[in-house]
Design a protein around this motif. Structure first.
Motif, PDB file in Angstrom:
ATOM      1  N   ILE A 195       0.822  -0.948  -0.214  1.00  0.00           N
ATOM      2  CA  ILE A 195      -0.033  -0.006   0.166  1.00  0.00           C
ATOM      3  C   ILE A 195       0.933   1.173   0.011  1.00  0.00           C
ATOM      4  O   ILE A 195       1.714   1.281   0.857  1.00  0.00           O
ATOM      5  N   VAL A 196       0.772   2.235  -1.133  1.00  0.00           N
ATOM      6  CA  VAL A 196       1.322   3.295  -1.050  1.00  0.00           C
ATOM      7  C   VAL A 196       0.551   4.334  -0.663  1.00  0.00           C
ATOM      8  O   VAL A 196      -0.347   4.627  -1.361  1.00  0.00           O
ATOM      9  N   GLY A 197       1.034   5.182   0.211  1.00  0.00           N
ATOM     10  CA  GLY A 197       0.362   6.355   0.606  1.00  0.00           C
ATOM     11  C   GLY A 197       1.202   7.556   0.098  1.00  0.00           C
ATOM     12  O   GLY A 197       2.225   7.715   0.523  1.00  0.00           O
ATOM     13  N   MET A 198       0.349   8.767  -0.540  1.00  0.00           N
ATOM     14  CA  MET A 198       1.103   9.854  -1.035  1.00  0.00           C
ATOM     15  C   MET A 198       0.122  10.949  -0.276  1.00  0.00           C
ATOM     16  O   MET A 198      -0.890  11.192  -0.713  1.00  0.00           O
ATOM     17  N   ASP A 199       1.016  11.894   0.410  1.00  0.00           N
ATOM     18  CA  ASP A 199       0.230  13.123   0.721  1.00  0.00           C
ATOM     19  C   ASP A 199       1.004  14.252  -0.172  1.00  0.00           C
ATOM     20  O   ASP A 199       2.050  14.786   0.305  1.00  0.00           O
ATOM     21  N   GLY A 212      -3.589   8.508   6.723  1.00  0.00           N
ATOM     22  CA  GLY A 212      -4.786   8.133   6.313  1.00  0.00           C
ATOM     23  C   GLY A 212      -5.017   7.685   4.808  1.00  0.00           C
ATOM     24  O   GLY A 212      -5.959   6.921   4.557  1.00  0.00           O
ATOM     25  N   ALA A 213      -4.059   7.896   3.908  1.00  0.00           N
ATOM     26  CA  ALA A 213      -3.854   7.500   2.749  1.00  0.00           C
ATOM     27  C   ALA A 213      -3.761   5.846   2.645  1.00  0.00           C
ATOM     28  O   ALA A 213      -4.484   5.050   1.911  1.00  0.00           O
ATOM     29  N   ILE A 214      -2.800   5.522   3.680  1.00  0.00           N
ATOM     30  CA  ILE A 214      -2.724   3.996   3.752  1.00  0.00           C
ATOM     31  C   ILE A 214      -3.907   3.358   4.318  1.00  0.00           C
ATOM     32  O   ILE A 214      -4.211   2.282   3.753  1.00  0.00           O
ATOM     33  N   ILE A 215      -4.716   4.056   5.262  1.00  0.00           N
ATOM     34  CA  ILE A 215      -6.016   3.454   5.667  1.00  0.00           C
ATOM     35  C   ILE A 215      -7.005   3.390   4.483  1.00  0.00           C
ATOM     36  O   ILE A 215      -7.715   2.122   4.410  1.00  0.00           O
ATOM     37  N   MET A 232       4.554   6.907   1.993  1.00  0.00           N
ATOM     38  CA  MET A 232       4.713   6.069   2.901  1.00  0.00           C
ATOM     39  C   MET A 232       4.312   4.725   2.261  1.00  0.00           C
ATOM     40  O   MET A 232       3.402   4.700   1.441  1.00  0.00           O
ATOM     41  N   VAL A 233       4.974   3.689   2.669  1.00  0.00           N
ATOM     42  CA  VAL A 233       4.686   2.094   2.214  1.00  0.00           C
ATOM     43  C   VAL A 233       4.643   1.278   3.314  1.00  0.00           C
ATOM     44  O   VAL A 233       5.664   1.064   3.874  1.00  0.00           O
TER      45      VAL A 233
END
Length: 306
Positions: free
Chosen positions: A6-10, A297-300, A19-20
């Motif tokens: 899961i790649v989260g990008m802010d 939050g993007a990861i969630i 974040m991964v």
């Protein structure tokens, strides 16, 4: 076990945090900052270099696993299908072939702030917005319509009113402020008349530049300057009214209100005063520091696609 990445990008106006993780409670496999990725600031053509750098860094760490990843990008200004397409196209042109989801940065801040897509969020930085989730799961909003007509309680409005106060002092309309000389020094101006060059000679209003003087006004407010108190207290009252608007839309006055944005996360005086004002108008609303960062939050959100 599903070990899909899961790649989260802010994606913000100053930096893009990436974040991964494989799961919410698992190890953080990657957490780095890159350049800004708000196309309202850098233009559409400026997105590809940033996303290409991110792709190369992620591919160097994860290789072919990246193809099966879930990438969730939250970025400012994502309000229309057109905006989503711009980011999707830039991500694909930069090498990303995995599942892509693009949402407004307020969405990932709300989810991160409250641990799920529920309750409400207030952002107050350069601009402002209050958003929430109603009983049917619909996203609702109050404010955030730009500095010309909205963005109550944000740095741009505070800075703009401060400049107005300096001009009123110059015209002998109000008593001298304690921040006039500091503002002139901050903007490297010789006279209040020079604000006309700052405000009107450019094709666009220098929103970020005007907002940059906010710490000076907050300091003057804390020290009891009359003009600063009028400005800051007035903007805080407007933020309270935005929460009232969200409460009416949710049809409830009992919810958690997480916060984001520099004014609420870096100024304890601003946060505490807002909390006191809210406790009078909406005593059951719980104004709270965020549970997690927006990138988490993007990861969630990404976890829900697994």
């Amino acid at each position: 076990m599903n070990n899909r990445l899961i790649v989260g990008m802010d994606g913000g106006g100053t930096k893009t945090r990436v974040m991964v993780k494989e799961s919410l409670d698992g190890e953080t496999l990657f957490d780095q900052n890159f350049g800004m990725s708000n196309y309202n600031n850098i233009g559409v053509e400026g997105l590809k270099p940033v996303f290409s750098e991110i792709y190369e860094a992620l591919f160097a760490c994860f290789g072919e696993r990246l193809q099966n990843a879930i990438l969730v990008l939250g970025s400012a200004g994502v309000d229309r299908p057109k905006d989503i397409d711009i980011y999707l196209n830039a991500l694909k042109e930069s090498g990303f072939t995995c599942q892509l989801e693009v949402v407004n940065d307020a969405e990932i801040a709300l989810v991160g702030g409250n641990g799920d897509r529920k309750d409400a969020l207030m952002i107050a930085g350069t601009g402002s917005i209050v958003m929430g989730v109603d009983a049917k799961g619909n996203t609702i909003r109050s404010g955030g319509w730009g500095g010309l007509i909205s963005d109550e309680g944000g740095g741009f409005q505070i800075g703009l009113h401060a400049i107005s106060a300096v001009m009123q002092e110059y015209d002998k309309v109000i008593s001298p402020t304690s921040f006039t000389d500091k503002l002139l020094g901050h903007f490297q101006l010789n006279s209040p008349e020079d604000f006309m060059d700052l405000l009107y000679l450019e094709d666009t209003i220098p929103v970020d530049k005007i907002a940059s003087c906010t710490p000076i006004i907050l300091e003057a407010w804390v020290n009891g300057d009359e003009a600063a108190c009028t400005i800051v207290e007035g903007e805080l009252n407007k933020l309270v009214r935005l929460v009232v608007g969200i409460s009416r839309q949710i049809a409830s006055d009992n919810f958690r209100l997480s916060v984001a944005g520099s004014l609420l996360t870096k100024s304890s005086e601003y946060f505490d005063t807002l909390k006191n004002k809210l406790s009078i108008t909406l005593p059951q609303v719980e104004l709270s520091a965020p549970l997690y960062d927006p990138v988490f939050g993007a990861i969630i959100i990404g976890e829900k696609y697994k």
